[in-house]
Design a protein around this motif. Structure first.
Motif, mmCIF file in Angstrom:
data_model
loop_
_atom_site.group_PDB
_atom_site.id
_atom_site.type_symbol
_atom_site.label_atom_id
_atom_site.label_comp_id
_atom_site.label_asym_id
_atom_site.label_seq_id
_atom_site.Cartn_x
_atom_site.Cartn_y
_atom_site.Cartn_z
ATOM 1 N N GLN A 42 -6.283 -29.170 -38.339
ATOM 2 C CA GLN A 42 -6.071 -30.514 -38.898
ATOM 3 C C GLN A 42 -6.951 -30.743 -40.118
ATOM 4 O OE1 GLN A 42 -6.768 -33.014 -35.500
ATOM 5 N NE2 GLN A 42 -4.593 -33.096 -34.978
ATOM 6 N N LYS A 43 -8.197 -30.368 -40.010
ATOM 7 C CA LYS A 43 -9.149 -30.585 -41.095
ATOM 8 C C LYS A 43 -8.747 -29.841 -42.369
ATOM 9 C CE LYS A 43 -14.124 -30.906 -41.403
ATOM 10 N NZ LYS A 43 -15.375 -30.558 -40.736
ATOM 11 N N LEU A 44 -8.264 -28.599 -42.194
ATOM 12 C CA LEU A 44 -7.920 -27.765 -43.345
ATOM 13 C C LEU A 44 -6.446 -27.862 -43.746
ATOM 14 C CD1 LEU A 44 -9.953 -24.560 -42.403
ATOM 15 C CD2 LEU A 44 -10.613 -26.394 -43.981
ATOM 16 N N GLY A 45 -5.609 -28.433 -42.873
ATOM 17 C CA GLY A 45 -4.181 -28.524 -43.157
ATOM 18 C C GLY A 45 -3.504 -27.163 -43.188
ATOM 19 N N CYS A 46 -3.812 -26.342 -42.186
ATOM 20 C CA CYS A 46 -3.301 -24.971 -42.165
ATOM 21 C C CYS A 46 -3.016 -24.549 -40.724
ATOM 22 C CB CYS A 46 -4.331 -24.023 -42.775
ATOM 23 S SG CYS A 46 -5.845 -23.862 -41.790
ATOM 24 N N THR A 47 -2.704 -23.280 -40.563
ATOM 25 C CA THR A 47 -2.672 -22.666 -39.243
ATOM 26 C C THR A 47 -3.997 -21.934 -39.091
ATOM 27 O OG1 THR A 47 -0.280 -22.416 -39.270
ATOM 28 C CG2 THR A 47 -1.505 -20.994 -37.758
ATOM 29 N N PHE A 48 -4.649 -22.153 -37.966
ATOM 30 C CA PHE A 48 -5.961 -21.563 -37.728
ATOM 31 C C PHE A 48 -5.879 -20.668 -36.503
ATOM 32 C CE2 PHE A 48 -10.234 -21.610 -35.832
ATOM 33 C CZ PHE A 48 -10.961 -21.128 -36.903
ATOM 34 N N LEU A 49 -6.370 -19.441 -36.648
ATOM 35 C CA LEU A 49 -6.338 -18.473 -35.555
ATOM 36 C C LEU A 49 -7.731 -17.985 -35.212
ATOM 37 C CD1 LEU A 49 -3.857 -17.439 -37.757
ATOM 38 C CD2 LEU A 49 -3.292 -16.299 -35.650
ATOM 39 N N MET A 50 -7.935 -17.744 -33.930
ATOM 40 C CA MET A 50 -9.119 -17.051 -33.430
ATOM 41 C C MET A 50 -8.599 -15.841 -32.680
ATOM 42 S SD MET A 50 -11.529 -20.017 -31.778
ATOM 43 C CE MET A 50 -12.843 -18.875 -31.358
ATOM 44 N N GLY A 51 -9.315 -14.736 -32.804
ATOM 45 C CA GLY A 51 -8.857 -13.556 -32.099
ATOM 46 C C GLY A 51 -9.954 -12.529 -31.934
ATOM 47 N N PHE A 52 -9.549 -11.372 -31.446
ATOM 48 C CA PHE A 52 -10.467 -10.267 -31.223
ATOM 49 C C PHE A 52 -10.010 -9.054 -32.019
ATOM 50 C CE2 PHE A 52 -10.579 -12.627 -27.176
ATOM 51 C CZ PHE A 52 -11.943 -12.891 -27.082
#
Length: 119
Positions: A42-52
């Motif tokens: 929401q803050k960046l207006g993007c899709t945000f991913l976390m992964g390994f």
């Protein structure tokens, strides 16, 4: 080397995703991951991913919409650095958890510990 998506949130689609094979994480950790992903998207207006990464290293990725010329790459990078700073204990714990349960080294460690426990 393969990457494994842990969780992701899309600002555009207003959706959150947690990889089903990682749903064995404690509920409180899952909730924290959701908060991090959704608020960052929401803050960046993007899709945000976390992964390994394959070696257990935790990674973060921001994916902007193709036509989004106003996306702030530097701001996104700073936001990721802030997440790493604020959530360093969570990130370290996730790395250990992934290494133990999803890598060859973790399997060997579990086998060794089981053998010691049988003695």
């Amino acid at each position: 080397m393969s990457d494994f998506v842990l969780a992701a949130a899309s600002y555009e689609k207003q959706k959150y995703f947690l990889e089903p094979k990682f749903q064995t994480l404690p509920e409180s950790i899952q909730e924290e991951l959701q908060i991090i992903c959704v608020t960052t998207a929401q803050k960046l207006g993007c899709t945000f991913l976390m992964g390994f990464r394959e070696d257990g290293e935790v990674y973060f990725e921001t994916v902007k919409r193709e036509k989004d010329i106003n996306f702030d790459e530097i701001g996104a990078e700073l936001e990721v650095k802030e997440i790493i700073r604020v959530h360093k204990d969570l990130i370290a714990s996730l790395k250990v958890w992934f290494t133990i349960f999803f890598t060859k080294e973790g399997e060997e460690l579990k086998d060794e510990l089981l053998k010691k426990g049988e003695k």
